[in-house]
Design an enzyme around this catalytic site. Structure first.
Site, short mmCIF file in Angstrom:
data_model
loop_
_atom_site.label_atom_id
_atom_site.label_comp_id
_atom_site.label_asym_id
_atom_site.label_seq_id
_atom_site.Cartn_x
_atom_site.Cartn_y
_atom_site.Cartn_z
N CYS A 184 0.32 3.05 3.73
CA CYS A 184 0.78 2.45 4.99
C CYS A 184 1.88 1.40 4.80
CB CYS A 184 -0.39 1.84 5.74
SG CYS A 184 -1.05 0.35 4.96
N CYS A 207 -0.63 -10.44 -8.33
CA CYS A 207 -1.38 -11.40 -7.52
C CYS A 207 -1.75 -10.71 -6.20
CB CYS A 207 -0.47 -12.60 -7.28
SG CYS A 207 -1.32 -14.12 -7.07
N CYS A 210 0.85 -1.18 0.00
CA CYS A 210 0.00 0.00 0.00
C CYS A 210 0.89 1.24 0.00
CB CYS A 210 -0.90 -0.01 1.23
SG CYS A 210 -1.83 1.51 1.47
#
Length: 83
Positions: free
Chosen positions: A42, A65, A39
């Site tokens: 974060c 994936c 991400c």
């Protein structure tokens, strides 16, 4: 962008918004030629990117994936099914 890889994980052939590619990660630890996806906000683990997309004839030659728990599935406006 999403395709059915038959691997059991949601697979995409192109990057997703808010996702960054990092070297190494779990795929590298178990001997696979993959890179970790995290991400952008974060840096939480989202999945892995592999260069085996050619096996599914993806336009990019890549397979992103994504771990299912990291996604929210919603039907499209046209009512298309999600494969």
């Amino acid at each position: 962008k999403k395709f059915n890889s038959g691997t059991g994980w949601p697979s995409f052939y192109d990057g997703l918004p808010g996702v960054e590619v990092k070297g190494g990660g779990l795929a590298a630890l178990v001997g696979l030629a993959g890179e970790e996806l995290v991400c952008r906000t974060c840096e939480g683990h989202l999945g892995d990117r592999f260069n085996d997309g050619i096996l599914w004839n993806t336009p990019t030659g890549l397979r992103y994936c994504i771990d299912g728990y990291a996604l929210q599935f919603r039907p499209s406006a046209a009512g298309d099914s999600v494969s």
